[in-house]
Design an enzyme around this catalytic site. Sequence first.
Site, short mmCIF file in Angstrom:
data_model
loop_
_atom_site.label_atom_id
_atom_site.label_comp_id
_atom_site.label_asym_id
_atom_site.label_seq_id
_atom_site.Cartn_x
_atom_site.Cartn_y
_atom_site.Cartn_z
N GLY A 31 0.94 -1.18 -0.06
CA GLY A 31 0.11 -0.05 0.13
C GLY A 31 0.93 1.13 -0.02
N GLY A 36 -0.84 2.13 6.93
CA GLY A 36 -0.97 1.25 7.99
C GLY A 36 -0.77 -0.09 7.64
N SER A 38 2.40 -1.83 8.35
CA SER A 38 3.24 -2.24 9.35
C SER A 38 2.01 -2.65 10.83
CB SER A 38 4.44 -1.32 9.98
OG SER A 38 4.97 -1.22 8.66
N ASP A 168 -12.49 3.77 10.60
CA ASP A 168 -12.82 4.54 11.80
C ASP A 168 -12.92 6.05 11.52
OD1 ASP A 168 -10.32 3.84 11.74
OD2 ASP A 168 -9.73 4.75 13.94
N LYS A 473 46.60 4.26 -29.92
CA LYS A 473 46.18 3.08 -30.45
C LYS A 473 46.12 2.99 -31.82
CE LYS A 473 41.88 4.13 -29.02
NZ LYS A 473 42.48 5.36 -28.23
N SER A 474 45.96 4.08 -32.70
CA SER A 474 45.85 4.22 -33.97
C SER A 474 47.16 4.05 -34.53
CB SER A 474 45.21 5.23 -34.60
OG SER A 474 43.77 5.40 -34.14
N SER A 541 36.82 2.44 -26.79
CA SER A 541 36.08 1.50 -26.06
C SER A 541 36.14 1.36 -24.64
CB SER A 541 36.24 0.11 -26.92
OG SER A 541 37.77 -0.11 -26.86
#
Lengths: 636, 300
Positions: A31, A36, A38, A168, A473-474, A541
């Site tokens: 809920g 309420g 618990s 109530d 890298k290249s 990457s």
Amino acid sequence: MDAQTALIESDIECYLELHRNKSLLRFITCGSVDDGKSTLIGRLLYESKSLLDDQLGALDADSRRYGTQGDALDFALLVDGLSAEREQGITIDVAYRFFATGKRKFIVADTPGHEQYTRNMVTGASTADLAVILVDARKGLLTQTRRHTFLASLVGIRRVVLAVNKLDLVDWSHGVFAGIERAYREFAAQLGIANIVAIPLSALRGDNMTAPSANTPWYHGPSLLQHLEQVEIDSPAEHGPLRLPVQWVNRPDHAFRGFSGRLVGGHVRPGDAVRVLPSGRTSTVGRIVTLDGDLPEAVSGQSVTLTLADEIDVSRGDVICAAGDPAGLADQFEAHVVWMGEEPLLPGRSYLVKLGAATVGASIAAPKYLVDVNTLEHLAAKTLQLNETGVCVLTLDRAVAFDPYAQNRDMGGFIVVDRLSNQTVGAGMLHFALRRSQNIHWQALEVDKTARVRMNGHRPGVLWFTGLSGSGKSTIANIVERRLHALGARTYLLDGDNVRHGLSKDLGFTAADRVENIRRIGEVARLMVDAGLIVLTAFISPFRSERELARGMVEDGEFVEIFVDTPLAVVEQRDPKGLYRKARKGELKNFTGIDSPYEAPEAPELHVDTMQSDPERAADAIIGYLVQRGIIRATN
Amino acid sequence: MTALNHLQRLEAESIDILREAVAEAERPVMLYSIGKDSAVMLHLARKAFFPSRPPFPLLHVDTTWKFRAMYALRERMARESGMELLVYRNPEAERLGINPFEHGSATHTDVWKTQGLKQALDRYGFDLAFGGARRDEEKSRAKERVFSFRTAQHRWDPKNQRPELWRLYNTRHGPGESLRVFPLSNWTELDVWQYIRQESIPIVDLYFAAERPVVERDGLLLMVDDERFPLRDGETPRLRSVRFRTLGCYPLTGAIESHADTLPKIIQEMLLARTTERQGRLIDRDVSGSMEKKKTEGYF
């Protein structure tokens, strides 16, 4: 003294025998905040005499210190176990509670109302037979009420108690109760929840909790506890065909070979014909072995060890099925996925999926649609965020045995695990296998990879260079390609220039786009490897899981990950294209190393430390490695 | 065959958990504390892997302050199960002679048990440890997963637990990280007793009432189990018919007056009693939320 206590006192043996044969009902309560929940569970524990003196003593002390009910007992404090929650006055996780009455044993999952904790509700609901959905009579149906009902139906709960609480506070109004019940039934009907019982309650005062309340003379149904004691518990899988996911192969010595697991459907007897999936091999059941002796029969829910009459290969993750009614077998599905990760779903990324005892690599496509849990509308989406749910296509890297979730929760429910964080980031329910996965076969060609390799005189492979922008890298990849060419190898270099301008020109640099970019490069590399080429790729990457995805696309031994390792401080100082300077100024977003992470390889095939080695020497090392691995010969 | 009753269901679930953990762990171990929950867990392990022997050792993190009867049963069960028994005592605690009388219950428990357990797990490199904890024992336990993740520092983060759905347990972890697995999560105290009776599982006889030498101190009845117990002025051990609801270090475990000398009588007494089993333990009384605090620090 109540009847149970009297029996315990007068005839403990009789009580124990009755208790032993009680059934077990697992339910969840859900809920919104302050409905309420618990309090309702605390009250059930109290009324079923499951609270003892020291717990009541602690509750009394805690009620004075943290309570919200003045001098009265605050039942919610019983259930809100963690101190962090007591201070905040909210429930933040799933808590399990146990109680028993003269008729039944119960396990309750208390699940939170906060929207951001929906994943916990799905967790609690996944093992529940019934859901108690609380509504505050003053507030009526809320967004969360609809969400929880939808999620309960999604994980297969077909029985709901609508607990209209705090009646109530609306003067026990029949009209208010009837209005909420009507609205709820209308909503739930769309979800196919057939069995709904609405009960007017005051959990705080105890009205209609265990006995009919004088405050609701207009209500003639059962009290909450009466209903929970009486409601039927059924699981469709019990009456279905045999399903036994194999968890563990039991081999104490060479003479015995058994298959251990828990029956998640049907029943089994020695002599029954079975089919093992995915292999499809058949045999008959030899014995059902337990420490208490062999069994004549085992039923759904039992953990057993089976032997088979024939020596067939069965391993963990396989499913032993009724031969005449085996499970399906597929590697592509439509499924409903609930996302539970802090990071959104990355379509195309390689995750792990656990289904039964099988764990397989999987990718999830962008959702077909997302479900708005308030309106049940289908919305377009590119991804799933935390707590979102949607229908997706799931592709596994191998075929697994399954049944649709609606027929068998254990054969159709799965979790999604992130390969890097190891977190459970999603859960899903299989709808059906896609016909495609059973019908698409690779066209078997007469000129195949082997034939091309023979003609080329070298083996194909992917040299995957990864590292920060400007790490070299290249430069190194170009030298390596020149050398390979000189050796007579057929090569191709994929880099930013020839990919970003064409194949991936529709992609940007967000995390999702980076994943898709690498996926495309991986697919192109795969085709080129099939063509017999040595493919060199030079991309930052940055994410480990995408590199693993690319690795998984080619055969074992064909993928060579080369980590070009240059410290950030050095590349930033070199800054050949001026990009780091721009990124530091904020002119470039999502720049790796600055405001987007770089996940260094943990175990690359080759590690090039550019502080120790110049590009020519790095290329020597790479060529040497390829020779050593038998991809090329030294003098091709 | 009729539908399974709840004890059969609990047994099947525990066996399922034990097998799943063993199938996925690299180096599992079972924490064996010699109490009734450990006895049930060990029995379930023997069932789960039969006819094989359970493929992991038993680990007892010892404090040197257990009841003598517990040490006797420990040796017997190791022999009968044929499993390897590892006994670990924190060498630092041994050197300093840490004991509950001079150093207090909090220090004693922390150094011997919490630190000792972490040292033992690190030393042997266990990546998965079974424990006999139940969710009905204590409020923070009620929220713990069956497969509970621990960082490389052995810490539990209650706010960052993995969702646990159906029977699909996520056992993945990085180097140094580990899992605590609780096969008895869904059992209650009554279930444990009833199962011990049904399966005739051997337990320490301290659970049964008998005449034992005890002194009353700080509202607890403490048994004088050996000569190391320092008596205060005016204290004289008296023989009283007592038994124990839980077993730990004898100077920290309170007895209850009882004449229950059979399992049905124990169960009857437990059901009619109005206090929970942990009440006899000094350590849980120290501070509110004490179990949760200890658990985040690495206690089982």
